[in-house]
Design a protein around this motif. Structure first.
Motif, PDB file in Angstrom:
ATOM      1  N   ARG A 126     -37.232  19.814 -21.391  1.00 47.04           N
ATOM      2  CA  ARG A 126     -36.469  19.505 -20.180  1.00 47.04           C
ATOM      3  C   ARG A 126     -35.831  20.780 -19.634  1.00 47.04           C
ATOM      4  N   LYS A 131     -30.806  21.488  -9.074  1.00 52.65           N
ATOM      5  CA  LYS A 131     -29.667  20.859  -9.748  1.00 52.65           C
ATOM      6  C   LYS A 131     -28.753  20.092  -8.803  1.00 52.65           C
ATOM      7  N   GLN A 183     -37.824  13.444 -13.233  1.00 53.70           N
ATOM      8  CA  GLN A 183     -36.544  12.814 -13.575  1.00 53.70           C
ATOM      9  C   GLN A 183     -35.807  12.488 -12.283  1.00 53.70           C
ATOM     10  N   ALA A 186     -28.764  10.543 -12.266  1.00 59.24           N
ATOM     11  CA  ALA A 186     -27.775   9.480 -12.094  1.00 59.24           C
ATOM     12  C   ALA A 186     -27.281   9.390 -10.651  1.00 59.24           C
ATOM     13  N   ARG A 187     -27.131  10.553 -10.015  1.00 56.51           N
ATOM     14  CA  ARG A 187     -26.611  10.554  -8.640  1.00 56.51           C
ATOM     15  C   ARG A 187     -27.612  10.016  -7.636  1.00 56.51           C
ATOM     16  N   LYS A 208     -32.683   7.716 -14.573  1.00 55.33           N
ATOM     17  CA  LYS A 208     -31.372   7.652 -15.216  1.00 55.33           C
ATOM     18  C   LYS A 208     -30.516   6.552 -14.597  1.00 55.33           C
ATOM     19  N   ARG A 238     -27.299   7.143 -19.879  1.00 59.62           N
ATOM     20  CA  ARG A 238     -26.690   8.474 -19.976  1.00 59.62           C
ATOM     21  C   ARG A 238     -25.170   8.404 -19.839  1.00 59.62           C
TER      22      ARG A 238
END
Ligand code: PEP
Ligand code: MN
Length: 341
Positions: A126, A131, A183, A186-187, A208, A238
């Motif tokens: 990963r 980001k 991936q 979460a956001r 996530k 997570r």
């Protein structure tokens, strides 16, 4: 709604029934298991009279599925889904993997970290190249150059690469570089255009859980990806936001067995973001394995104090290697057959 087909039904009879259903304006999903074949029916099934279906020769029984998630629902697909992440690495249905690497790809140290996690037993790499940062003034990642570094390291070590995509317009770039697993962070757990786009990509997706998402909302996120024809979805617990402030998030370890009950998709535990502090990461990792996670995602950095992001939760390669030994022991303990008392 699902129609369970009798085991005496021929492929031709099943195809015929599928066409009959689709001709009435419904979508179908056929799940061929070892023991039974299930035809999942998607759409406004209040328009179907279950007795008509039940009266058909090849239909064993009909059951309404009240949950709003259908393709992700275990009722539609009783057997565990196994996701093929590339390089022969499988997740789910008894296949357990550990995904490890830095939070952000930072440059040449990636290869060093990748070699260390590989040597410790990690099977997937990963690293974030794009980001999602809370502040626009902090490092936003290396971008496309970061993807190149990941693919170089993954290629050399035979490890599939897992990396976050934030913008639907970038999905093609990730595909062109050969990224193995997209991936969704979460956001972005409920960024529906992004979920649709990664669904259209067809490649494995690590989805996530949003910071304040319920388990059902997470499953609906998976449903978005799957409704575009992509069944290769892995769900990741997570940590969620609660009133507790001693840790970055609260690890909802319950979510792991709950998800296994509700869905056939593999479940991944991320103890790094769940706790936010290096000193707690290993305990949360062990809990996730004991609870039945199909994979773990763990952040590792060669020098956490210099990490571009999430240094406070990174394990050093030595700590990771120690954790991997215990993870293997716990995994054996929870999966080994136990003699009857
Ligand atoms: C990450 O994996 O580095 C990350 C940003 O995770 P999450 O989306 O769970 O916060
Ligand atoms: Mn991170």
């Amino acid at each position: 709604m699902i129609a369970v087909v009798k085991d005496t039904a021929t492929t031709e009879q099943i195809d015929h029934l599928v066409s009959w259903i689709e001709d009435r304006g419904f979508r179908t999903n056929v799940s061929q298991g070892d023991d039974e074949t299930i035809i999942g029916i998607i759409g406004d099934t209040t328009r179907i009279d279950p007795f008509i279906l039940e009266s058909m020769d090849i239909v064993e029984r009909v059951q309404r599925v009240s949950e709003p998630y259908k393709l992700a629902n275990r009722k539609f697909h009783p057997e565990d889904t196994v996701v093929d992440c590339g390089h022969g690495v499988l997740v789910g249905g008894g296949h357990f993997q550990v995904i490890a690497g830095p939070c952000s790809v930072e440059g040449d140290n990636l290869m060093e970290i990748a070699r260390a996690v590989r040597a410790a037993g990690a099977t997937m790499l990963r690293g974030g190249a794009f980001k999602p940062r809370t502040s626009p003034y902090t490092s936003q990642g290396m971008g496309a150059r970061g993807l190149d570094l990941l693919m170089e390291a993954g290629g050399e070590l035979g490890m599939p690469v897992v990396t976050e995509v934030m913008d639907p317009r970038d999905v093609q770039l990730f595909l062109d570089r050969g990224v193995n697993v997209l991936q969704v962070g979460a956001r972005n757990a409920q960024n529906f255009p992004l979920l649709r786009e990664v669904g259209r990509s067809g490649i494995p997706v690590l989805l996530k859980r949003g910071m304040s998402e319920t388990i059902d909302e997470l499953l609906m996120g998976a449903e978005y990806v799957m409704s575009e024809g992509n069944a290769n979805v892995m769900l990741c617990e997570r940590g969620i936001r609660t009133f507790e402030t001693r840790t970055r998030n609260t690890f909802d370890v319950n979510a792991i067995p709950v998800l296994h009950h509700l869905t056939h998709l593999p479940v991944v535990g991320d103890p790094s973001h769940a706790t936010g502090y290096t000193r707690y990461v290993r305990s949360a990792a062990y809990a996730a394995v004991a609870a039945g996670a199909d994979a773990l995602e763990i952040e590792v950095h060669d020098c956490p104090s210099r990490a571009w992001s999430d240094g406070a939760q990174a394990l050093t390669p030595e700590q990771f290697s120690d954790a991997m030994r215990r993870i293997a022991l716990i995994r054996d303990a929870v999966t080994a057959p136990v003699e009857e008392a």
